[in-house]
Scaffold this motif. Structure first.
Motif, PDB file in Angstrom:
ATOM      1  N   PRO A  47       0.904  -1.291   0.011  1.00  0.00           N
ATOM      2  CA  PRO A  47       0.008   0.017  -0.044  1.00  0.00           C
ATOM      3  C   PRO A  47       0.861   1.230  -0.174  1.00  0.00           C
ATOM      4  O   PRO A  47       0.480   2.229  -0.823  1.00  0.00           O
ATOM      5  CB  PRO A  47      -0.874  -0.137   1.336  1.00  0.00           C
ATOM      6  CG  PRO A  47      -0.808  -1.511   1.724  1.00  0.00           C
ATOM      7  CD  PRO A  47       0.398  -2.159   1.134  1.00  0.00           C
ATOM      8  N   GLN A  48       1.873   1.204   0.725  1.00  0.00           N
ATOM      9  CA  GLN A  48       2.786   2.402   0.831  1.00  0.00           C
ATOM     10  C   GLN A  48       3.308   2.744  -0.450  1.00  0.00           C
ATOM     11  O   GLN A  48       3.657   3.709  -0.785  1.00  0.00           O
ATOM     12  CB  GLN A  48       3.657   2.258   1.985  1.00  0.00           C
ATOM     13  CG  GLN A  48       4.469   3.611   2.355  1.00  0.00           C
ATOM     14  CD  GLN A  48       5.843   3.580   2.520  1.00  0.00           C
ATOM     15  OE1 GLN A  48       6.341   2.571   2.985  1.00  0.00           O
ATOM     16  NE2 GLN A  48       6.575   4.608   2.316  1.00  0.00           N
ATOM     17  N   ASN A  73      -9.388  -1.969  -5.928  1.00  0.00           N
ATOM     18  CA  ASN A  73      -9.900  -0.554  -5.543  1.00  0.00           C
ATOM     19  C   ASN A  73      -9.336  -0.133  -4.349  1.00  0.00           C
ATOM     20  O   ASN A  73      -9.153   1.170  -4.211  1.00  0.00           O
ATOM     21  CB  ASN A  73     -11.336  -0.612  -5.560  1.00  0.00           C
ATOM     22  CG  ASN A  73     -11.988  -0.861  -6.861  1.00  0.00           C
ATOM     23  OD1 ASN A  73     -11.424  -0.336  -7.746  1.00  0.00           O
ATOM     24  ND2 ASN A  73     -13.038  -1.221  -6.758  1.00  0.00           N
ATOM     25  N   LYS A  74      -8.808  -0.962  -3.483  1.00  0.00           N
ATOM     26  CA  LYS A  74      -8.294  -0.397  -2.331  1.00  0.00           C
ATOM     27  C   LYS A  74      -6.783   0.168  -2.249  1.00  0.00           C
ATOM     28  O   LYS A  74      -6.567   1.185  -1.429  1.00  0.00           O
ATOM     29  CB  LYS A  74      -8.071  -1.485  -1.063  1.00  0.00           C
ATOM     30  CG  LYS A  74      -6.993  -2.595  -1.546  1.00  0.00           C
ATOM     31  CD  LYS A  74      -7.236  -3.521  -0.369  1.00  0.00           C
ATOM     32  CE  LYS A  74      -6.441  -4.630  -0.882  1.00  0.00           C
ATOM     33  NZ  LYS A  74      -6.724  -6.097   0.095  1.00  0.00           N
ATOM     34  N   HIS A  75      -6.381   0.034  -3.398  1.00  0.00           N
ATOM     35  CA  HIS A  75      -4.995   0.770  -3.682  1.00  0.00           C
ATOM     36  C   HIS A  75      -5.267   2.056  -4.695  1.00  0.00           C
ATOM     37  O   HIS A  75      -4.436   2.506  -4.785  1.00  0.00           O
ATOM     38  CB  HIS A  75      -3.986  -0.114  -4.606  1.00  0.00           C
ATOM     39  CG  HIS A  75      -3.774  -1.453  -3.839  1.00  0.00           C
ATOM     40  ND1 HIS A  75      -3.250  -1.447  -2.588  1.00  0.00           N
ATOM     41  CD2 HIS A  75      -3.924  -2.688  -4.082  1.00  0.00           C
ATOM     42  CE1 HIS A  75      -2.694  -2.639  -2.276  1.00  0.00           C
ATOM     43  NE2 HIS A  75      -3.424  -3.431  -3.079  1.00  0.00           N
ATOM     44  N   THR A  76      -6.520   1.992  -5.107  1.00  0.00           N
ATOM     45  CA  THR A  76      -6.752   3.406  -6.053  1.00  0.00           C
ATOM     46  C   THR A  76      -7.444   4.535  -5.279  1.00  0.00           C
ATOM     47  O   THR A  76      -7.425   5.630  -5.858  1.00  0.00           O
ATOM     48  CB  THR A  76      -7.616   3.087  -7.243  1.00  0.00           C
ATOM     49  OG1 THR A  76      -8.887   2.410  -6.646  1.00  0.00           O
ATOM     50  CG2 THR A  76      -6.631   1.908  -8.121  1.00  0.00           C
ATOM     51  N   ILE A  77      -7.906   4.335  -3.761  1.00  0.00           N
ATOM     52  CA  ILE A  77      -8.365   5.274  -3.177  1.00  0.00           C
ATOM     53  C   ILE A  77      -7.480   6.343  -2.617  1.00  0.00           C
ATOM     54  O   ILE A  77      -6.377   5.961  -2.537  1.00  0.00           O
ATOM     55  CB  ILE A  77      -9.509   4.760  -2.123  1.00  0.00           C
ATOM     56  CG1 ILE A  77      -8.613   3.795  -1.079  1.00  0.00           C
ATOM     57  CG2 ILE A  77     -10.623   4.107  -2.819  1.00  0.00           C
ATOM     58  CD1 ILE A  77      -9.571   3.312   0.032  1.00  0.00           C
ATOM     59  N   THR A  78      -7.637   7.364  -2.484  1.00  0.00           N
ATOM     60  CA  THR A  78      -6.791   8.447  -1.834  1.00  0.00           C
ATOM     61  C   THR A  78      -6.778   8.634  -0.404  1.00  0.00           C
ATOM     62  O   THR A  78      -7.820   9.158   0.306  1.00  0.00           O
ATOM     63  CB  THR A  78      -7.039   9.964  -2.660  1.00  0.00           C
ATOM     64  OG1 THR A  78      -7.183   9.852  -3.790  1.00  0.00           O
ATOM     65  CG2 THR A  78      -6.017  11.179  -2.209  1.00  0.00           C
ATOM     66  N   ILE A  79      -5.867   7.763   0.291  1.00  0.00           N
ATOM     67  CA  ILE A  79      -5.795   7.959   1.713  1.00  0.00           C
ATOM     68  C   ILE A  79      -4.196   8.108   1.924  1.00  0.00           C
ATOM     69  O   ILE A  79      -3.425   7.929   0.956  1.00  0.00           O
ATOM     70  CB  ILE A  79      -6.371   6.816   2.244  1.00  0.00           C
ATOM     71  CG1 ILE A  79      -5.846   5.474   1.716  1.00  0.00           C
ATOM     72  CG2 ILE A  79      -7.925   6.780   2.159  1.00  0.00           C
ATOM     73  CD1 ILE A  79      -6.347   4.333   2.647  1.00  0.00           C
ATOM     74  N   SER A  80      -3.819   8.086   3.249  1.00  0.00           N
ATOM     75  CA  SER A  80      -2.402   8.269   3.397  1.00  0.00           C
ATOM     76  C   SER A  80      -1.816   6.826   3.647  1.00  0.00           C
ATOM     77  O   SER A  80      -2.725   5.872   3.512  1.00  0.00           O
ATOM     78  CB  SER A  80      -2.122   9.079   5.016  1.00  0.00           C
ATOM     79  OG  SER A  80      -2.879   8.337   5.816  1.00  0.00           O
ATOM     80  N   PRO A  81      -0.587   6.661   3.346  1.00  0.00           N
ATOM     81  CA  PRO A  81       0.208   5.351   3.606  1.00  0.00           C
ATOM     82  C   PRO A  81      -0.323   4.432   4.790  1.00  0.00           C
ATOM     83  O   PRO A  81      -0.470   3.386   4.645  1.00  0.00           O
ATOM     84  CB  PRO A  81       1.448   5.588   3.350  1.00  0.00           C
ATOM     85  CG  PRO A  81       1.828   7.022   2.812  1.00  0.00           C
ATOM     86  CD  PRO A  81       0.369   7.739   3.107  1.00  0.00           C
ATOM     87  N   VAL A  82      -0.324   5.310   6.145  1.00  0.00           N
ATOM     88  CA  VAL A  82      -0.708   4.482   7.077  1.00  0.00           C
ATOM     89  C   VAL A  82      -2.069   3.988   7.216  1.00  0.00           C
ATOM     90  O   VAL A  82      -2.273   2.943   7.495  1.00  0.00           O
ATOM     91  CB  VAL A  82      -0.520   5.497   8.484  1.00  0.00           C
ATOM     92  CG1 VAL A  82      -0.910   5.155   9.753  1.00  0.00           C
ATOM     93  CG2 VAL A  82       0.870   6.011   8.440  1.00  0.00           C
ATOM     94  N   ASP A  83      -3.010   4.692   6.802  1.00  0.00           N
ATOM     95  CA  ASP A  83      -4.322   4.372   6.652  1.00  0.00           C
ATOM     96  C   ASP A  83      -4.400   3.381   5.601  1.00  0.00           C
ATOM     97  O   ASP A  83      -5.513   2.204   5.939  1.00  0.00           O
ATOM     98  CB  ASP A  83      -5.359   5.508   6.370  1.00  0.00           C
ATOM     99  CG  ASP A  83      -5.441   6.794   7.095  1.00  0.00           C
ATOM    100  OD1 ASP A  83      -5.061   6.394   8.495  1.00  0.00           O
ATOM    101  OD2 ASP A  83      -5.809   7.685   6.761  1.00  0.00           O
TER     102      ASP A  83
END
Length: 124
Positions: A47-48, A73-83
């Protein structure tokens, strides 16, 4: 109950098999036991890595890559690396709990499944 005669050739064969089994386990421990731990470390970085790539190359290029490689899809949403890492861990935990929800154990002819005890994945 009938008695069974065991010959010395059979004993030698059983001994050979058990020695080879132990040698294989020792060799795996010596040469390859590091691999599962390292694999877990590398896969936890996914993810990071995707998040860093998205920030480096921009959304448009990353989304083009994501569509071509059919990324989850979980890799294409916009969130921080920790989240992203937390989301991935939670998803894996939920999937692990539901792995055998619909599994059924097939019947066997003798009622046994071999010499190894089934692990928790085999219990329904």
């Amino acid at each position: 109950m009938g008695k069974e005669v065991i010959t010395t050739d059979q004993l030698k064969y059983y001994r050979l098999v058990s020695n080879n089994d132990q040698r294989s386990k020792d060799r795996w421990t010596k040469c390859f036991s590091w691999y599962p731990g390292r694999q877990k470390i590398e896969f936890s970085r996914i993810p990071q890595i995707y998040c860093d790539s998205r920030h480096r190359y921009g959304d448009e290029v990353f989304m083009k890559y994501a569509r071509s490689k059919r990324l989850n899809n979980k890799h294409t949403i916009t969130i921080s690396p920790v989240d992203a890492a937390n989301t991935l861990e939670n998803d894996q935990d939920e999937k692990w709990l539901n792995v055998n929800s619909d599994a059924k154990v097939p019947a066997t002819t003798n009622g046994e499944y071999g010499r190894f005890k089934p692990n928790r994945m085999h219990y329904c």
